[in-house]
Enzyme design. Structure first.
Site, PDB file in Angstrom:
ATOM      1  N   GLU A 293       0.889  -1.166   0.000  1.00 56.04           N
ATOM      2  CA  GLU A 293       0.000   0.000   0.000  1.00 56.04           C
ATOM      3  C   GLU A 293       0.918   1.204   0.000  1.00 56.04           C
ATOM      4  OE1 GLU A 293      -1.631   3.314   1.233  1.00 56.04           O
ATOM      5  OE2 GLU A 293      -1.600   2.213   3.131  1.00 56.04           O
ATOM      6  N   CYS A 327      -2.056   8.211   4.188  1.00 57.78           N
ATOM      7  CA  CYS A 327      -2.122   7.847   2.771  1.00 57.78           C
ATOM      8  C   CYS A 327      -3.476   8.216   2.189  1.00 57.78           C
ATOM      9  CB  CYS A 327      -1.892   6.350   2.603  1.00 57.78           C
ATOM     10  SG  CYS A 327      -0.361   5.745   3.326  1.00 57.78           S
TER      11      CYS A 327
END
Length: 541
Positions: A293, A327
Site C-alpha cells: 500500500e 495515505c
C-alpha cells in the site's frame, strides 16, 4: 491432546475512548505522557527473542520538540539481518505446526492486553514519537490495532473453513499452508496499527517475519514487541530489525528464502523493491508474494447539490487530521463555482480556528509533521505557490521549525487542475481546490480520474442520487476506497477493507479476509476411499 473444534470469539470493533477533560482515560494517558517524556530509553534489536545492541545508534526525537530526545535505537547491519533471517527460518516449522487456535490465542491475548494495560503505553508512544494527538493515537495505535488482531483471527477461521465439495467415495479438502521462507515486513511511520498488522497478520497464518520499522516509528515499534512478547509470541517468529532501507532491505530481498513482502510506504521505494525482486526472481525458492500500500492523491469532489456544511467539515478533517500525513488524506478538491463562495468563506473561517502545537495539550487539533525532511519538502511546495501565476494560498501557508516541525493547515486555490499540488503527493497539511463551472461536472470527473497516478481514496458530495451514480461509474478506477458524503479517511477494520490500485498499491484490502489469502499457499488434498482396480472405463466394453 487438543482435538476440539475451536471457534474464535466473534469480533466487534473496539470502542473509541473520547478523552474528555475529566475522563479517567485522560488522566491515565497524561500520566504516561509525562512519565515517558522524562525517560530516555534504549531500543535494541530483537532477534530470536534476545536483545541485540550493535552500537550503531540513532536518536529518537519528538516531532513537536525536536530538541527533546526520547532515547535512541540500535541499527541493524548485515550480520544482524542475516542472523534474523536464519533465526526466523529455524523456528518456521515449529511455528507452522502449532494449531491455528494456539496461534490465534496469542494475538487475541495481545488484543486484550492492548485494550487494557498497553493502551496508554502505546498511545503515549505514538503521540510522543510520531506526533499524533490523543484522538488520532486512540483510533490508530489502540482501536485499529486491536481490531486487526481480533478480526484477523476471525478471518483466519473463515478462510480455513472454505473447503471444496467431495464426490461419493472421496474426501477433498484444502490446507492453508504458510509460505515457504520468511516474510519481509516494511512498515511506515504514520500508523502504528499498520506496523502491528503487517507483521502479525502474516505471523498468525504460520509465517515467520523479519520486520523493518520506519526509523521515525521505532519507539512505538519497541512497545509493540513488548506487547507481543507478553502475549506469548515464541522467540524468532517476528524479528525486530530497525535500520536503513539499504542495510536491511537489500539483504532480505536477495535472500533465496524470501517468501513475500508486506509493505506500506512510498510508491518509489515499493517500485524499486519490486524491480529488485524481479531481477532476483531466478534464485528464489518460490515466487515471492508482493503486497503493498503506497501513495495517494486523494480527492473530494463536490456537486452543486452538495451539503456545504458537511462538505467543509469533511475537507477540514480529511485534509488536516494528523497533519495530512495519512495515505488517505484529502489533498485535492473539485468544487462547483455556484458553491465556492460559501464553501470558501466557511472553509477559511474554520481553518483559522485550528489550534496547532504540542500534542500533550489536548486542546490542539494538530501537531508537527514527522521530521525535517518532510518539513522541508512541504515548505518547498508552499514556496512554489508564490511563483505560480494561476495558484494562491487563501489560508495558512506558514512554516516554523524553531521548536518543532510545524506547518500551518493550508488551502490553495488554483485555476489549473493540473497544477503540481493537484497531482503530486505532498504528505502534509495542504489542500488544493480547483473551482469548476457547474456545467462541466462530467468533464471535471474525467480530469479528476486522469490527473493523478494514484487511486487510493476519494469521495463524492451530492444529494442528487443520479449524480452519485454517475460519479461512481466515471471514477470506478480512481479510488479503492470510495466514500459518499463523507471524508475519504477513517477506514475501519471489518467495515471498510482498505487499499487502492494504480500507483497506490496492490489493493489487497487490509482489514479483510482478502489480505490473509496472500499469506498462505493452498494445498489441495484429495483422498479416495475405494479406488478403481483397473484402467478400463465402461465405454470401452
Amino acid at each position: 491432546m487438543n482435538n476440539c473444534f475451536s471457534q474464535i470469539p466473534a469480533p466487534k470493533n473496539e470502542t473509541v475512548l473520547n478523552y474528555a477533560p475529566e475522563a479517567p482515560e485522560t488522566k491515565e494517558l497524561k500520566n504516561h505522557l509525562a512519565a515517558m517524556a522524562r525517560m530516555e530509553i534504549e531500543v535494541p534489536l530483537v532477534i530470536n527473542g534476545k536483545e541485540v545492541r550493535t552500537g550503531k545508534t540513532e536518536s529518537i526525537i519528538q516531532p513537536h520538540k525536536h530538541q527533546h530526545k526520547l532515547g535512541y535505537f540500535h541499527k541493524a547491519g548485515p550480520d544482524e539481518v542475516k542472523s534474523a533471517i536464519q533465526g526466523a527460518l529455524s523456528v518456521a516449522k515449529d511455528w507452522a505446526a502449532m494449531p491455528y487456535s494456539a496461534r490465534a490465542a496469542i494475538f487475541l491475548k495481545a488484543a486484550e492486553l492492548l485494550a487494557t494495560k498497553y493502551r496508554p503505553v502505546l498511545n503515549a508512544a505514538t503521540m510522543l514519537g510520531q506526533g499524533k494527538t490523543c484522538y488520532q493515537a486512540e483510533i490508530d495505535s489502540a482501536c485499529e490495532l486491536i481490531d486487526f488482531l481480533r478480526f484477523n483471527c476471525h478471518f483466519q477461521e473463515q478462510m480455513y473453513s472454505m473447503q471444496p465439495i467431495s464426490a461419493p467415495g472421496m474426501w477433498n479438502r484444502m490446507e492453508y499452508r504458510p509460505l515457504e521462507g520468511f516474510i519481509f515486513a516494511v512498515t511506515p511511520f504514520n500508523f502504528t496499527a499498520i506496523a502491528g498488522n503487517l507483521t502479525t497478520s502474516a505471523a498468525l497464518l504460520g509465517n515467520v517475519v523479519v520486520w523493518k520499522p520506519a526509523s521515525t516509528a521505532v519507539y512505538s515499534g519497541h512497545f509493540i514487541m513488548k506487547l507481543l512478547e507478553e502475549a506469548g509470541l515464541p522467540p524468532g517468529v517476528i524479528q525486530f530489525v530497525p535500520g536503513s532501507g539499504a542495510a536491511v532491505g537489500d539483504i532480505c530481498i536477495r535472500d533465496k528464502n524470501l517468501a513475500g513482502v508486506h509493505f506500506t510506504g512510498s510508491t518509489g521505494v515499493f517500485q524499486d523493491m519490486w524491480k529488485n525482486i524481479g531481477e532476483n526472481i531466478h534464485q528464489y525458492r518460490s515466487y515471492p508474494r508482493i503486497v503493498g500500500e503506497t501513495g495517494g492523491k486523494d480527492f473530494v469532489f463536490a456537486h452543486p447539490s452538495a451539503d456545504v456544511d458537511g462538505l467543509v467539515a469533511a475537507i477540514v478533517r480529511g485534509s488536516f487530521e494528523y497533519q495530512g500525513q495519512k495515505c488517505s488524506a484529502a489533498s485535492r478538491a473539485y468544487i462547483p463555482k455556484s458553491l465556492w463562495k460559501e464553501v470558501k468563506e466557511k472553509l477559511v473561517a474554520e481553518v483559522k480556528t485550528i489550534k496547532m502545537g504540542d500534542i500533550s495539550d489536548f486542546k490542539n487539533f494538530m501537531g508537527a509533521v514527522i521530521d525535517k525532511k518532510s518539513f522541508d519538502n512541504i515548505r518547498g511546495y508552499l514556496e512554489g505557490v508564490a511563483q505560480s501565476k494561476d495558484s494562491e494560498i487563501i489560508v495558512g501557508g506558514k512554516c516554523r521549525d524553531e521548536e518543532g516541525y510545524f506547518v500551518e493547515p493550508t488551502v490553495i486555490e488554483t485555476k489549473n487542475p493540473h497544477y503540481r499540488t493537484m497531482c503530486e503527493e505532498i504528505f502534509g497539511p495542504v489542500m488544493t481546490v480547483y473551482v469548476y463551472e457547474d456545467s462541466q461536472f462530467e468533464e471535471t470527473l474525467k480530469i479528476c480520474d486522469e490527473t493523478s497516478p494514484y487511486a487510493l481514496t476519494g469521495c463524492i458530495w451530492a444529494q442528487d442520487r443520479r449524480v452519485i451514480e454517475t460519479a461512481m461509474t466515471r471514477l470506478s478506477q480512481s479510488a479503492g476506497n470510495f466514500y459518499i458524503n463523507n471524508k475519504p479517511t477513517g477506514a475501519v477494520v471489518g467495515q471498510q477493507p482498505f487499499g487502492g490500485a494504480r500507483g497506490s498499491g496492490t489493493n489487497d484490502k487490509a482489514g479483510s479476509l482478502l489480505n490473509l489469502l496472500r499469506w498462505v499457499s493452498v494445498r489441495t488434498v484429495s483422498e479416495t476411499f475405494s479406488p478403481p482396480k483397473n484402467y478400463r472405463y465402461p465405454f470401452m466394453a
